[in-house]
Design an enzyme around this catalytic site. Structure first.
Site, PDB file in Angstrom:
ATOM      1  N   TYR A 154       0.845  -1.199   0.000  1.00  0.00           N
ATOM      2  CA  TYR A 154       0.000   0.000   0.000  1.00  0.00           C
ATOM      3  C   TYR A 154       0.883   1.253   0.000  1.00  0.00           C
ATOM      4  CZ  TYR A 154      -3.185   3.601   1.772  1.00  0.00           C
ATOM      5  OH  TYR A 154      -3.908   4.757   1.941  1.00  0.00           O
ATOM      6  N   LYS A 158       1.313   4.386  -2.824  1.00  0.00           N
ATOM      7  CA  LYS A 158       1.148   5.803  -2.514  1.00  0.00           C
ATOM      8  C   LYS A 158       2.415   6.595  -2.832  1.00  0.00           C
ATOM      9  CE  LYS A 158      -3.109   5.499  -1.250  1.00  0.00           C
ATOM     10  NZ  LYS A 158      -4.160   6.142  -2.040  1.00  0.00           N
TER      11      LYS A 158
END
Length: 259
Positions: A154, A158
């Site tokens: 994750y 980002k």
């Protein structure tokens, strides 16, 4: 008339952004998955109660055809595109690199990186087609700025959005198109609360202790409305000299962990 598209608009941060932009006098196209139809209709009703126009478009943001349709339908039904908020994303599951599922890896990359890329690409091209000028805003995270335990892929996605934001600002700046991203720490949304429950179980940490560890210096957590206020400013003329930036909104969370 100002027109905005918001992905992941059914609930949480996306819904808060939609309502805030509507209060700013902006008409909004709401995008999310088909399973979110009831929530989307509720958000649409709230926007129309504020006196703004709104439409619903449902599909998967990792599909180029869907994003092309979103933009063409928005322009046809509401007017020229001024703002793209690429908010949609998923968090995946609490894990380590050594044990991370490749299926989850692929889904995170498809949604968070590919989906955001398509929103940036097609929105910027539409804005250029219209003669230039416009605002693109993406959903970053503090996990893309500093490694935080438990969500390595994750965080990687980002970090990619941070780079994509810079490249988009660089390429389209001369056409009057600004591109920035917002980077919150943990936000009090349903998605984050579910993640907390998973982490608490995996680490055998009391949920309240976990919440406290993810809070800012003031002991609180960011709300969707806090993020929406920042996005409102990023879309306004007041931030006209800001582009290529990933703006942290974390209540001092990163600073707390570096003290």
């Amino acid at each position: 008339m100002t027109i905005a598209i918001i992905t992941g608009a059914a609930q949480g941060i996306g819904k808060a952004i939609a309502l805030r932009l509507a209060r700013d006098g902006i008409d909004v196209a709401l995008c999310d998955l088909q399973i979110q139809q009831t929530l989307l209709e509720n958000t649409k009703a709230n926007i129309e109660a504020l006196g703004r126009k709104s439409i619903i478009l449902m599909g998967d943001i990792s599909s180029s055809i869907f994003i092309e349709t979103v933009i063409s339908e928005t322009v046809s039904r509401l007017g020229p595109l001024d703002i793209m908020i690429a908010n949609a994303g998923i968090a995946g599951t609490y894990s380590k690199i050594s044990t991370h599922s490749l299926d989850v890896f692929d889904k995170l990359v498809q949604t968070n990186i590919r989906g955001t890329f398509l929103c940036y690409q097609h929105a910027a091209n539409q804005m250029v087609k219209q003669g230039g000028k416009g605002v693109i805003v993406g959903a970053g995270s503090v996990t893309g700025q500093q490694a935080l335990h438990g969500y390595p892929v994750y965080g990687m996605t980002k970090a990619a959005i941070r780079a994509l934001t810079q490249y988009t600002a660089q390429e389209f700046g001369k056409q009057g198109i600004r591109c920035n991203s917002y980077c919150p720490a943990s936000v009090e949304t349903e998605m984050v609360m579910k993640s907390f429950a998973t982490i608490a179980q995996a680490t055998k940490t009391p949920l309240e202790d976990l919440r406290a560890s993810y809070s800012g210096i003031n002991g609180g957590m960011c709300t969707p409305e806090d993020v929406a206020n920042l996005v409102s400013w990023l879309c306004s003329d007041e931030s006209s000299f800001l582009t290529g930036q990933s703006v942290t909104i974390d209540g001092g969370y990163l600073m707390k962990h570096n003290l």
